[in-house]
Motif scaffolding. Sequence first.
Motif, short mmCIF file in Angstrom:
data_model
loop_
_atom_site.label_atom_id
_atom_site.label_comp_id
_atom_site.label_asym_id
_atom_site.label_seq_id
_atom_site.Cartn_x
_atom_site.Cartn_y
_atom_site.Cartn_z
N PHE A 89 0.82 -1.21 0.00
CA PHE A 89 0.00 0.00 0.00
C PHE A 89 0.85 1.26 0.00
CE2 PHE A 89 -3.50 -2.76 1.69
CZ PHE A 89 -4.36 -2.52 0.64
N ILE A 90 2.05 1.19 0.57
CA ILE A 90 2.94 2.35 0.52
C ILE A 90 3.33 2.65 -0.92
CG2 ILE A 90 5.31 3.06 1.07
CD1 ILE A 90 4.89 1.83 3.83
N ARG A 91 3.51 1.60 -1.73
CA ARG A 91 3.82 1.79 -3.15
C ARG A 91 2.65 2.42 -3.89
NH1 ARG A 91 9.21 1.77 -3.65
NH2 ARG A 91 10.12 -0.07 -2.64
N VAL A 92 1.43 2.15 -3.42
CA VAL A 92 0.24 2.65 -4.10
C VAL A 92 -0.11 4.06 -3.66
CG1 VAL A 92 -2.24 2.26 -4.47
CG2 VAL A 92 -0.66 0.32 -4.41
N THR A 93 -0.14 4.30 -2.35
CA THR A 93 -0.60 5.58 -1.82
C THR A 93 0.52 6.48 -1.32
OG1 THR A 93 -0.86 4.71 0.43
CG2 THR A 93 -2.72 4.45 -1.07
N GLY A 94 1.73 5.91 -1.21
CA GLY A 94 2.82 6.67 -0.61
C GLY A 94 2.82 6.48 0.89
N PRO A 95 3.92 6.81 1.57
CA PRO A 95 4.00 6.63 3.02
C PRO A 95 3.03 7.55 3.75
CG PRO A 95 5.90 7.85 2.21
CD PRO A 95 5.16 7.39 1.00
N GLY A 96 2.58 7.10 4.90
CA GLY A 96 1.67 7.92 5.69
C GLY A 96 0.62 7.08 6.38
N ALA A 97 -0.24 7.76 7.13
CA ALA A 97 -1.26 7.08 7.92
C ALA A 97 -2.30 6.38 7.06
CB ALA A 97 -1.93 8.09 8.86
N PHE A 98 -2.59 6.94 5.87
CA PHE A 98 -3.61 6.34 5.01
C PHE A 98 -3.21 4.92 4.60
CE2 PHE A 98 -5.73 5.97 0.74
CZ PHE A 98 -7.00 5.81 1.25
N ALA A 99 -1.93 4.73 4.31
CA ALA A 99 -1.44 3.38 3.98
C ALA A 99 -1.63 2.44 5.16
CB ALA A 99 0.03 3.43 3.57
N GLY A 100 -1.43 2.94 6.37
CA GLY A 100 -1.64 2.12 7.56
C GLY A 100 -3.09 1.73 7.74
N VAL A 101 -4.02 2.65 7.47
CA VAL A 101 -5.44 2.35 7.59
C VAL A 101 -5.84 1.27 6.58
CG1 VAL A 101 -7.78 3.27 7.31
CG2 VAL A 101 -6.05 4.61 8.51
N LEU A 102 -5.39 1.41 5.34
CA LEU A 102 -5.70 0.41 4.31
C LEU A 102 -5.12 -0.96 4.69
CD1 LEU A 102 -5.09 2.44 1.02
CD2 LEU A 102 -7.29 1.85 2.08
N THR A 103 -3.90 -0.95 5.21
CA THR A 103 -3.26 -2.21 5.60
C THR A 103 -4.04 -2.92 6.69
OG1 THR A 103 -1.07 -1.34 5.04
CG2 THR A 103 -1.16 -3.22 6.53
N LEU A 104 -4.41 -2.20 7.74
CA LEU A 104 -5.13 -2.83 8.84
C LEU A 104 -6.54 -3.21 8.44
CD1 LEU A 104 -3.95 -0.63 11.85
CD2 LEU A 104 -3.14 -2.88 11.15
N SER A 105 -7.14 -2.47 7.52
CA SER A 105 -8.48 -2.83 7.05
C SER A 105 -8.46 -4.19 6.36
CB SER A 105 -9.01 -1.76 6.09
OG SER A 105 -9.13 -0.52 6.74
N VAL A 106 -7.47 -4.39 5.49
CA VAL A 106 -7.39 -5.65 4.75
C VAL A 106 -7.01 -6.81 5.68
CG1 VAL A 106 -6.21 -6.88 2.89
CG2 VAL A 106 -6.87 -4.49 2.58
N THR A 107 -6.02 -6.59 6.53
CA THR A 107 -5.59 -7.68 7.42
C THR A 107 -6.67 -8.03 8.45
OG1 THR A 107 -4.49 -6.03 8.83
CG2 THR A 107 -3.14 -7.17 7.20
N SER A 108 -7.54 -7.09 8.77
CA SER A 108 -8.61 -7.38 9.72
C SER A 108 -9.66 -8.30 9.13
CB SER A 108 -9.28 -6.07 10.18
OG SER A 108 -8.39 -5.25 10.89
N ILE A 109 -9.83 -8.25 7.81
CA ILE A 109 -10.87 -9.06 7.18
C ILE A 109 -10.68 -10.54 7.49
CG2 ILE A 109 -11.81 -9.82 4.96
CD1 ILE A 109 -11.20 -7.03 3.87
N GLY A 110 -9.45 -11.02 7.37
CA GLY A 110 -9.20 -12.44 7.55
C GLY A 110 -9.55 -12.94 8.94
N MET A 111 -9.02 -12.28 9.97
CA MET A 111 -9.26 -12.73 11.34
C MET A 111 -10.71 -12.53 11.77
SD MET A 111 -7.95 -11.05 14.86
CE MET A 111 -9.00 -11.32 16.29
N VAL A 112 -11.25 -11.34 11.49
CA VAL A 112 -12.61 -11.04 11.92
C VAL A 112 -13.61 -11.95 11.22
CG1 VAL A 112 -14.39 -9.25 11.98
CG2 VAL A 112 -12.03 -8.66 12.50
N SER A 113 -13.41 -12.19 9.93
CA SER A 113 -14.32 -13.07 9.19
C SER A 113 -14.33 -14.47 9.78
CB SER A 113 -13.92 -13.14 7.71
OG SER A 113 -14.04 -11.90 7.08
N LYS A 114 -13.17 -14.96 10.14
CA LYS A 114 -13.09 -16.32 10.70
C LYS A 114 -13.90 -16.44 11.98
CE LYS A 114 -9.69 -19.85 11.96
NZ LYS A 114 -10.24 -20.84 11.03
N LEU A 115 -13.81 -15.44 12.85
CA LEU A 115 -14.56 -15.47 14.11
C LEU A 115 -16.05 -15.21 13.87
CD1 LEU A 115 -12.06 -13.56 16.42
CD2 LEU A 115 -12.44 -16.02 16.26
#
Length: 268
Positions: free
Chosen positions: A133-159
């Motif tokens: 996401f840093i390659r797509v949006t550049g460094p910053g908090a927005f890349a962090g939000v996108l990263t955690l949004s995607v990684t949350s899908i896997g764990m939250v969906s499983k539960l």
Amino acid sequence: MEYTVKKQLEKEPNLWIKKALTVAFILAIIIWSLQTIRYNGVKENGVTIAKNVISGILHPDMDMLFDFTEGVPALLLETICIALLGSLFGTILAIPFSFLASSNIVPKWVSMITSFIIAAIRTFPAFVYGLMFIRVTGPGAFAGVLTLSVTSIGMVSKLFIESIEDLDTRILESLDAAGCNTFQKIRYGIIPQLFTNFASTAIYRFEICLKDASTLGLVGAGGIGAPLIFAMNAFNWSEVGAILFGLIVLVLIVEVLSTKIRNKLARG
């Protein structure tokens, strides 16, 4: 009575061979794992660095610790915002995935395809998504939000899937017999059963996202991680101590509050 107990014990299957083989297999795996790990010892200055880190935590940079514009409070606030938005968006995105992957809701082939997609999302760690996401949006908090949004899908969906598959279908059948429409069955039959588990899972995911957001800064995805690594590279142990002290306090506060909220939800 003694004869009955003895007779019952004699009927019990003798599983000692299976248990012995299981223990032997586990020991063999442990020994094999130890053979693949090479102990390189501790660096010459490793102990000194560890002492400096501990000293920094005990003697933090007070100016940085109480600087509300560019210091630790501002960095922690940014980290909290990244974790909150990431867990929120991830939870919202996980809801449709969860229903589509629940075998008691949709056809089996739909469930299998969706489960495969969720497993594929869970394959990559947060650092990999952060770099992408840093390659797509550049460094910053927005890349962090996108990263955690995607990684949350896997764990939250499983539960979420586990909660959906444990739905009491008798309640839905009763509502159906009473003449309720689809919306009413969702409102009075599904949401009350799922709300507590869903809310508890979302809060738990926020705790994890908070810790992940602290480390994502190391790759430039916002948060407090970047100042931490910069301070360590500069051997500025008082700043390192201030940042770590702030993180420790924040994590402890969040865990205490989230535990109380989850217990409140569980007890109704």
